[in-house]
Design an enzyme around this catalytic site. Structure first.
Site, PDB file in Angstrom:
ATOM      1  N   GLU A 143      29.429  31.603  22.080  1.00  0.00           N
ATOM      2  CA  GLU A 143      30.579  32.156  21.211  1.00  0.00           C
ATOM      3  C   GLU A 143      31.463  32.922  21.967  1.00  0.00           C
ATOM      4  O   GLU A 143      31.041  33.656  23.064  1.00  0.00           O
ATOM      5  CB  GLU A 143      29.902  33.266  20.195  1.00  0.00           C
ATOM      6  N   GLU A 183      21.904  36.133  18.368  1.00  0.00           N
ATOM      7  CA  GLU A 183      22.407  37.549  18.502  1.00  0.00           C
ATOM      8  C   GLU A 183      21.060  38.292  17.725  1.00  0.00           C
ATOM      9  O   GLU A 183      21.304  38.983  16.838  1.00  0.00           O
ATOM     10  CB  GLU A 183      23.592  37.680  17.767  1.00  0.00           C
TER      11      GLU A 183
END
Length: 939
Positions: A513, A438
């Site tokens: 995720e 991320e």
């Protein structure tokens, strides 16, 4: 066209056994030195409170060996706290609203400068017989920005709190005598947005080797399966830190799990030159090898021996497994040629009560809990893990994504990546490297693309056998996602996964995720005022998906290798969607203790292999009689029938990867579900209305602690029939004999109770030190009256060639309280040859175990200002440049900790205990107001 990543494999972490090396007569030793360290807080910016460190005319950066303050070899640390490693000082602190949101509001870090610097000191002896060996200090991890000194010599700084590091101290060793290791950890800056702990939270070792030895993390074992045999390539790096020139023999043997030799090779080669390395590899063949698998994690051991003139001078163990891995852009992931759907979880490294300082046994406990849930994969979020975690995954059969901390192309980034990979690349459990997560600033642009290409190609130079991934969350269209080897999707709500796959059909992918669901264990009605989220599996936000929605999405797409849920366990910090006083996350399938939330049973139904039937909620709803309660059943049965007080509420058919629901008018009694397979009753689940809590139950979690001296104990309250009371919140007080309590927890995300109960140690300086000259060298045993106007500043303008026969010194120290339970000691630092000490006019005697320690009774002390007098004959300078001590010492005040206690949360709490050395039995006692006391004996 398919893209395939099929590589055999690698092995496991380097585990060095002193016993086996002794048997092989090797010079190598790896000695765990976790015990008996001294610890004290320093200060972030006040050098006086940081023990005057780095204030000398010559600092440790200007002249070699000039470590000052606690970094000096002979610094007096007797008044410091004594402890064993691993140690996390952050978890010991109370909670504070000005603490870091992301780190769980612990009162440590940059907002608390007095709790952001930690000093550690340890003394070790190195025998004269070690002269000629290479002596190193090896750290598995220090959080963070650690500076290390040895005998006052500065060794170096390691910024990241997650990488292992090692320092060669051979030149600085006092052979045949005492040596001092010093570490200064600066945890004022955060690396992650999650709880990271503080201090030396992983193991430390003293390593000894022959000058010619296998380099640190210097083996790399790969294998190739041909028919029923395995060809093993055992590559090693040999280093020579000596001046020997000539040939050496390299012998490599492979042992199976029963220590039976199954392969051997031997070759005579030239040793590397002085301070050089050489790379060497051999081929070994194993017939009909046992493969490493998640169900049968078979392991082998490579023993690399270096011989010089017929003598074994080094023996290095590498544990490994044999297996193949393959990513297919159409069919997902394959292990040993078998299609495997990745059923993973993301996890941080802290646990209830103990923070990041996890005993090895807790690593096994946590991995076993995940395996019981049906999980087969673990993502290290978002940093290199401790070696013991990977060892547990190897031995228990858990696939791993190993992840570095930060993306970039410079030495800081690539060196950290290289160190992680070289340390970990022999673990069979690792099937993928992750070089980022991320990175929103670069995910969708050319900078991210360039960085990914560099890190990906760099990783291949270290390990060409495994693919590389990045977890991406800000859209799946360009930048990193267009070039990364294995696409890592972070949350299907962040982009169109199917559209990305259709554009990049050659790129395998997985959900790195998914399922960021809010849930509080044992709570079934969301209460925002109390910061409790219902445990029913629901969408946490409009663009995010529940656990069930996420798994259904990935399960029905063969081209996706699987998914990693956020998260397996709750963790400190990130208390989204709330803030203070919430201090832990709500995302876990289990709470911070490892107690299962109801989502565990959904996953167990569809990830596991055993029949499952679980009912929620509990059935204690006093005051809600007649009101509608939503009842769910998690099961992998074909059908489930629900009964309330023996009356059927209907039978329903279970759809794959789903759950069943009923609306039930509450009435106390028994809620029962019956599960059917092929029309036959196979399982029953019951929720009963219980009576009030009357008893305490202590249960040892034998199944989940593999070995060692650490035990996990579940604490619960039961009614008169022995049933767990799911609404109990009684405060339980604990005591222990034969062991110590490492920490307590209960899974309550809003609990501000202490995690640990340790004695408070405060150090009080002696202020306003003054002196008067005495005419006699014989010291009086009684304190005389002295003229107040004759006191002068102590040691000011002292002429050491014309000193008085003796001196009397006067100083002050402040006691904030003078409780009878406090233990107050004066640790004297020598300012005279002979000494007599008086406290508030009373002579005090030195301790029998330390002639420079004085234990002060509370009856001679006062709350507030106290006076100390020291009569002493003076020290004499031997050389004019000798620096004389002018600090008379420190007052240590120990305030005993209150008894260890913890409230139950929705019926449960957890206590982690450790057996003392040489203890045969540990007895844990638990008591609470209104409940029957109980004990648990561990032998």
């Amino acid at each position: 066209m398919k893209i395939l990543f099929s590589r055999t494999f690698l092995l496991l972490f380097i585990v060095l056994s002193d016993l086996s090396f002794a048997q092989n007569k090797s010079d190598r030793e790896l000695i765990l030195i976790d015990k008996d360290w001294r610890f004290s807080f320093g200060h972030l910016y006040d050098t006086q409170k940081d023990f005057g460190h780095a204030t000398g005319y010559f600092s440790y950066l200007t002249k070699t060996g000039f470590g000052d303050g606690p970094a000096a070899k002979d610094f007096d640390d007797r008044a410091w706290r004594k402890l064993d490693l691993p140690h996390d000082w952050a978890v010991e602190q109370p909670f504070g609203e000005s603490g870091s949101f992301s780190h769980g509001f612990k009162a440590a870090g940059k907002n608390y400068p007095e709790k952001s610097i930690g000093w550690y000191r340890k003394k070790i002896n190195v025998p004269e017989s070690d002269l000629g060996k290479i002596i190193s200090i090896q750290f598995d991890g220090v959080f963070r920005n650690s500076k290390v000194f040895f005998n006052g010599y500065y060794l170096g700084t390691t910024e990241s709190g997650y990488n292992a590091f090692e320092y060669d101290v051979t030149a600085y060793v006092n052979y045949g005598g005492e040596n001092t290791i010093v570490v200064r950890a600066d945890a004022s800056m955060e690396e992650g947005w999650f709880y990271e702990g503080a201090g030396i939270y992983r193991h430390v070792y003293l390593k000894k080797t022959n000058p010619i030895h296998v380099d640190q993390n210097g083996t790399f074992v790969t294998s190739e399966l041909i028919n029923n045999d395995a060809t093993i390539t055992a590559a090693i790096t040999i280093k020579n830190k000596g001046k020997f020139k000539g040939s050496i023999d390299v012998v490599q043997k492979i042992l199976d799990a029963q220590n039976k030799q199954v392969a051997i090779s031997s070759e005579n080669i030239l040793a590397p030159e002085f301070y050089k390395t050489i790379d060497y590899s051999s081929k070994l063949r194993i017939e009909n090898p046992l493969l490493w698998d998640i169900d049968l994690p078979n392991l082998y051991q490579l023993i690399t021996e270096i011989k010089k003139e017929g003598k074994i001078i080094d023996s290095y163990k590498t544990s490994f497994g044999i297996r193949t891995i393959k990513f297919d852009s159409e069919k997902g992931f394959f292990l040993n040629g078998k299609s495997i759907k990745l059923k993973g979880t993301n996890n941080h490294q802290d646990h209830a009560g103990i923070g990041t300082a996890l005993p090895d046994e807790i690593q096994y406990y946590r991995i076993k809990k995940l395996k019981e849930m049906g999980s087969n994969a673990y993502r290290c979020s978002h940093h290199p893990p401790t070696p013991e975690l990977l060892k547990a995954c190897d031995e228990l059969g858990m696939l791993v994504i190993d992840e570095t901390r930060l993306m970039g192309i410079n030495d800081y980034h690539l060196n950290d990546l290289e160190r992680m990979m070289k340390r970990d690349r022999n673990h069979p459990s690792i099937f993928c490297w992750s070089v980022g997560n991320e990175e929103w600033n670069i995910e969708g642009n050319i900078v991210g693309e360039r960085i990914t290409n560099v890190m990906q190609d760099f990783a291949k130079t270290i390990d060409p056998t495994r693919p590389v991934t990045v977890g991406i969350s800000s859209g799946f269209k360009s930048g990193i996602s267009s070039v990364v080897e294995i696409m890592g999707y972070n949350y299907l709500g962040n982009g169109d996964i199917d559209a990305h796959r259709n554009e990049f059909k050659k790129q395998p992918g997985m959900g790195t995720e998914e399922g960021s669901t809010f849930a509080t264990r044992g709570i079934y009605f969301t209460d925002d005022a109390k910061h409790y989220q219902s445990a029913y599996d629901k969408k946490p936000r409009p663009t995010f998906y529940s656990i069930e929605e996420g798994w259904k999405f990935y399960a029905k797409r063969p081209y996706l290798a699987g998914m990693f849920i956020w998260t397996g366990f709750d963790y400190r910090g990130e208390p989204t969607p709330y803030g203070w006083p919430s201090v832990t996350s709500y995302f876990g399938m289990m709470d911070v203790c490892g107690f299962p939330k109801d989502n565990v049973f959904y996953l167990k139904s569809w990830w596991g292999k055993e029949p499952v039937l679980h009912l929620l909620p509990h059935w204690n709803w006093s005051g809600m009689e007649g009101k509608e309660i939503t009842v769910w059943a998690y099961s992998n049965c074909d059908e489930v029938e629900l009964f309330l007080n023996k009356k059927s509420l209907g039978k329903k058919k279970m759809e794959i990867n789903s759950h069943l629901e009923w609306k039930v008018s509450y009435s106390p009694g028994t809620l029962e579900a019956i599960g059917y397979k092929n029309g036959k009753k196979v399982l029953t689940a019951v929720q009963r209305t219980t009576g009030k809590a009357e008893n305490i139950k202590l249960k040892l979690d034998k199944e989940n602690v593999l070995k060692g001296n650490v035990a996990v104990v579940t604490v619960e309250a039961t009614d008169k029939n022995g049933l767990n009371v799911p609404t109990a919140n009684d405060e339980i007080t604990f005591s222990i004999k034969g062991g110590k309590i490492l920490g307590v927890g209960n899974g309550d995300p809003t609990s501000l109770e202490s995690d640990q109960f340790i004695d408070d140690i405060s150090l009080v300086a002696i202020a306003n030190l003054k002196e008067q000259k005495m005419a006699n060298a014989v010291l009086s045993q009684q304190l005389s009256n002295f003229e107040e106007n004759e006191w002068t500043e102590a040691f000011k303008d002292r002429d050491y060639k014309k000193q008085a026969p003796s001196y009397i010194y006067k100083g002050e120290f402040e006691l904030k309280n003078n409780a009878l339970t406090n233990k107050v000691s004066f640790f004297y630092k020598k300012i005279g040859v002979e000494t007599v000490v008086f406290i508030n006019g009373n002579k005090v005697e030195a301790s029998t175990d330390d002639a420079q320690k004085y234990i002060l009774n509370s009856n001679i002390l006062k709350q507030g200002k106290n006076t100390i007098h020291i009569a002493a004959t003076p020290l004499q300078k031997i050389k004019d440049w000798d620096v004389m001590n002018t600090n008379p010492g420190i007052i240590q005040v120990i305030t005993p900790a209150e008894p260890c206690k913890r409230k139950l949360f929705n019926g449960y709490a957890q206590i982690i205990i450790q057996k003392e050395d040489n203890t045969k039995e540990v007895v844990l006692s638990a008591s609470a107001k209104g409940l029957k006391m109980t004990t648990l004996s561990l032998k």
